[in-house]
Design an enzyme around this catalytic site. Structure first.
Site, mmCIF file in Angstrom:
data_model
loop_
_atom_site.group_PDB
_atom_site.id
_atom_site.type_symbol
_atom_site.label_atom_id
_atom_site.label_comp_id
_atom_site.label_asym_id
_atom_site.label_seq_id
_atom_site.Cartn_x
_atom_site.Cartn_y
_atom_site.Cartn_z
ATOM 1 N NE ARG A 34 -29.150 -19.916 -13.679
ATOM 2 C CZ ARG A 34 -27.978 -20.518 -13.475
ATOM 3 N NH1 ARG A 34 -27.760 -21.166 -12.345
ATOM 4 N NH2 ARG A 34 -27.034 -20.487 -14.372
ATOM 5 C CE1 TYR A 55 -32.982 -21.871 -17.283
ATOM 6 C CE2 TYR A 55 -31.882 -22.927 -15.416
ATOM 7 C CZ TYR A 55 -31.829 -22.137 -16.552
ATOM 8 O OH TYR A 55 -30.633 -21.620 -16.966
ATOM 9 C CG HIS A 76 -26.628 -31.233 -19.721
ATOM 10 N ND1 HIS A 76 -25.809 -31.735 -20.694
ATOM 11 C CD2 HIS A 76 -26.711 -29.887 -19.954
ATOM 12 C CE1 HIS A 76 -25.401 -30.753 -21.487
ATOM 13 N NE2 HIS A 76 -25.930 -29.634 -21.052
ATOM 14 C CE LYS A 94 -20.605 -31.356 -26.320
ATOM 15 N NZ LYS A 94 -19.968 -30.032 -26.166
ATOM 16 C CG ASP A 173 -17.187 -27.966 -23.179
ATOM 17 O OD1 ASP A 173 -16.934 -27.389 -24.255
ATOM 18 O OD2 ASP A 173 -18.165 -27.692 -22.468
#
Lengths: 322, 322
Positions: A34, A55, A76, A94, A173
């Site tokens: 960004r 993006y 995601h 992930k 996380d």
């Protein structure tokens, strides 16, 4: 294959460095963030031809073949969708998404578009995995009935960990790693999942522990916390001894302890950073026309999101966007 | 103080050896077993004056002041009761009894008879405990929020482990230790207990894992199995690092790992076998006219039996005599 990196954060940097060293296998082509200056700095540092300050620009570049989505897992879904809708293969960090519904949508979209979509759980692709499986096949510690795995890092100062709007909490996380360790070696046939969590004032899990009981009678005891440091080992327990995976999430050394014998180490070093294995698996799948990797098939990404959805429901952890 | 040992099994032998080396503190006076020749052999080996071929004879000897009950936990209730009814102070091996109801009866009887009754959880009395508490007070690893502790030994060939009539299963024999480790350092204010177990064909737990969540937000992740070997470590996790208690159930060495610093060891060796500390605490209590030890008060023995009753009820482990 032209490889692009979406985001310019810490993990993006490790991947940029890794891919820049894989010149014979693929091209680090573009970085998008960004913040144009951060994208540009990373592109220059690692020799990518292009950098983009959004993006949308990144995925609109027709020369990009494959995008590594390195944003926080709260984003995601949005970012992988953006890539797929622009015809790009996607290797997505992930946890795959924030919840099962998002994961299902992404998988459906990848199928529809006939594009590769893979969850970049690097642990699954590492050399230690096949070493452990060999030891299991050889019954080096006899029948294995239990495992214990904990992952803790003091990360309470990191916003993505604490903010519910960023799908915060230890589970998605950190907990994804012990869950991955258990899934790698004890498989998918889970009979029962039990667990508990300590929540922050903001309503995400500061720490958690959960137990997977398998249909064949194995038991896995898992733990993850964002408030404390842990040694981060995964241990498989057998009737003759145990196997320790040191730094199990990016393991390069195993210790095999058989009762009454001297323990021995097995080294399983990375060639580069450990990220090279997931990238190679993705390229191979794409070249062979497969839409996901054998090491982390869609069914498994969906199953683990479902496990984590179930645990969060038990613990009362709900993100504001859900 | 004349000390007697009830049973002539393995643990009885370790205690006999220990007490025989504590000559200035107490006298190893008698050994009683159902098999006279085993009692006699042990008495001779460790220099006890008397040996008896029945427990009734042992407790009928007016010179016995205190009996160490070293039978399997399925028989603690019966044997401790026998001793109390004959006016003897009792140091009773762990697990205290098979269930809470038995434990309550024993405590009531000890009160009624004004006799000492203590649970011999040796771990609680060891020097490492105060070392860890000092480290916690000094905040050596910062605030501590989680712990992990596992105890596994391959004992499937041992009848007391597998036979439901002997109150078999991993929990009462092995799980009591991780539970003790958590209780020692995280206290008694438990908000929630969650757990799961794998049962044998005979209906006792071959392996189990359980999670204690505390009112102050701490979490303990525990594991015990009788089918596999484990390294048997207890680890306390803090915001600055972690403390490893090696062989936590009879710990003589701690390792303190603070992030960014070199780890260091703290030795906390036993004088004899590790059993001397619980014996000394019992003698001190008796001499001071107290009926239980501060290190393991009745309320704590009852609380832990209640925790284990609750876990067994969840798992469907019921002994035939219940």
């Amino acid at each position: 294959m032209n490889f692009a990196i979406l985001s310019a954060g810490y993990i993006a940097g490790v991947m940029a460095d890794t891919v820049s060293r894989m010149r014979e296998e693929l091209v680090l082509y573009a970085v998008g963030a960004r913040d144009k200056s951060r994208a540009q700095a990373m592109a220059e540092k690692y020799g990518a031809q292009k950098s983009y300050g959004s993006y949308e620009e990144l995925v609109s570049d027709a020369n990009v073949d494959m995008v590594y989505v390195a944003s926080p897992h709260s984003h995601h879904y949005e970012h992988a969708k953006l890539c797929l809708n622009h015809g790009k293969h996607v290797l997505c960090e992930k946890a795959f998404t924030s919840n099962l519904a998002q994961a299902r949508e992404l998988v459906a979209l990848a199928k529809e578009k006939n594009l590769f979509l893979g969850e970049a759980v690097w642990t699954r692709f590492m050399p230690f995995v096949s070493k452990v499986k060999e030891l299991m096949d050889q019954r080096a510690i006899g029948d294995i009935h239990a495992l214990q795995c904990g992952f803790g890092q003091e990360l309470t100062h990191v916003e993505r960990m604490t903010n519910p709007a960023l799908a915060g909490g230890a589970l998605l996380d950190l907990g994804i790693y012990p869950l991955t360790f258990a899934s790698l070696f004890f498989g998918t046939e889970v009979a029962e999942i039990t667990g508990d969590a300590v929540l922050t004032d903001q309503g995400v899990d500061a720490g958690n522990s959960f137990i997977l009981k398998y249909r064949d009678g194995k038991i896995a005891s898992l733990l993850s916390c964002m408030t404390v440091w842990m040694p981060n080992t995964g241990i498989l327990f057998g009737e003759k001894g145990y196997i320790i995976a040191h730094d199990f999430w990016n393991c390069q050394r195993l210790t095999v302890c058989v009762r009454g014998e001297n323990p021995y180490d097995i080294e399983c070093p990375f060639e580069i950073s450990g990220y090279e294995y997931e990238v190679r698996a993705a390229i191979k799948a794409i070249e062979e026309g497969r839409l996901c990797c054998d090491e982390m098939p869609w069914e498994e990404s969906l199953r683990l999101m479902e496990v984590m959805d179930g645990l969060r429901a038990k613990w009362g952890v709900k993100y504001p966007f859900e």
